[in-house]
Design a protein around this motif. Structure first.
Motif, short mmCIF file in Angstrom:
data_model
loop_
_atom_site.label_atom_id
_atom_site.label_comp_id
_atom_site.label_asym_id
_atom_site.label_seq_id
_atom_site.Cartn_x
_atom_site.Cartn_y
_atom_site.Cartn_z
N VAL A 13 102.45 81.80 43.66
CA VAL A 13 103.52 81.65 44.64
C VAL A 13 104.32 80.39 44.32
N PRO A 14 105.65 80.51 44.22
CA PRO A 14 106.47 79.35 43.88
C PRO A 14 106.62 78.38 45.05
N ALA A 15 106.78 77.11 44.73
CA ALA A 15 106.98 76.08 45.75
C ALA A 15 108.09 75.13 45.31
N LYS A 16 109.10 75.00 46.14
CA LYS A 16 110.20 74.08 45.86
C LYS A 16 109.73 72.64 46.00
N ASN A 17 109.03 72.36 47.09
CA ASN A 17 108.41 71.06 47.33
C ASN A 17 106.92 71.35 47.49
N PHE A 18 106.17 71.11 46.43
CA PHE A 18 104.76 71.53 46.38
C PHE A 18 103.95 70.97 47.55
N SER A 19 104.06 69.69 47.84
CA SER A 19 103.24 69.11 48.91
C SER A 19 103.62 69.67 50.28
N GLU A 41 94.65 76.52 44.75
CA GLU A 41 94.19 77.82 45.21
C GLU A 41 94.00 77.75 46.73
N LEU A 42 94.66 78.68 47.42
CA LEU A 42 94.57 78.75 48.87
C LEU A 42 93.93 80.06 49.27
N GLU A 43 93.18 80.04 50.39
CA GLU A 43 92.42 81.22 50.80
C GLU A 43 92.55 81.45 52.30
N LEU A 44 92.72 82.71 52.65
CA LEU A 44 92.75 83.15 54.05
C LEU A 44 92.01 84.47 54.13
N ALA A 45 90.98 84.52 54.97
CA ALA A 45 90.20 85.75 55.19
C ALA A 45 89.65 86.32 53.89
N GLY A 46 89.21 85.44 52.99
CA GLY A 46 88.62 85.90 51.74
C GLY A 46 89.63 86.29 50.67
N ASN A 47 90.91 86.14 50.94
CA ASN A 47 91.97 86.47 49.98
C ASN A 47 92.63 85.18 49.51
N ARG A 48 92.92 85.13 48.22
CA ARG A 48 93.40 83.90 47.62
C ARG A 48 94.71 84.11 46.85
N PHE A 49 95.45 83.01 46.74
CA PHE A 49 96.59 82.98 45.83
C PHE A 49 96.72 81.58 45.28
N PHE A 50 97.50 81.46 44.19
CA PHE A 50 97.79 80.16 43.61
C PHE A 50 99.15 79.70 44.11
N LEU A 51 99.21 78.50 44.61
CA LEU A 51 100.48 77.86 44.92
C LEU A 51 100.81 76.98 43.72
N GLN A 52 102.02 77.15 43.19
CA GLN A 52 102.37 76.41 41.98
C GLN A 52 103.60 75.54 42.20
#
Length: 123
Positions: A13-19, A41-52
């Protein structure tokens, strides 16, 4: 020959301002599993994605995550409370909407313009 299998699938997942994006997702309830520089790596309800720490406007504004939830109205209330803090001025949300495919959806745009669908499937 045996076909190989997969253990997991994650989106970047893209981030304009990462923090700011990292703080936004954590404020919504995602758990930070790990962070290394501009990747988390972020997780919600056992599902994850990468914030970049990567941003391309057209990508971010066309990127969507679909989150199957049991209470779209509850998510609307939760997200509204997070947004009322004023900490995420570019993020926004739309009240739950009944969609023709049989779901009530709370639409939320993260600080980078990524669209989250908090969708409650109606029986």
């Amino acid at each position: 020959m045996t076909q190989p299998t997969a253990k997991d699938v994650k989106a970047f997942v893209p981030a304009k301002n990462f923090s700011e994006s990292l703080n936004f997702y954590q404020a919504l309830g995602w758990k930070l599993n790990w962070q290394n520089g501009g990747l988390a790596e972020l997780e919600l309800a056992g599902n994850r994605f990468f914030l970049q720490d990567f941003y391309f406007k057209k990508l971010a504004e066309n990127f969507m995550l679909y989150v199957n939830v049991n209470d779209a109205q509850g998510w609307w209330e939760h997200v509204s409370a997070v947004l009322e803090s004023g900490e995420f001025p570019t993020a926004r949300a739309q009240q739950p909407k009944h969609e023709t495919y049989g779901a009530t959806v709370t639409y939320v745009w993260d600080p980078s313009g990524v669209l989250l669908h908090f969708a409650e499937i109606l029986d």
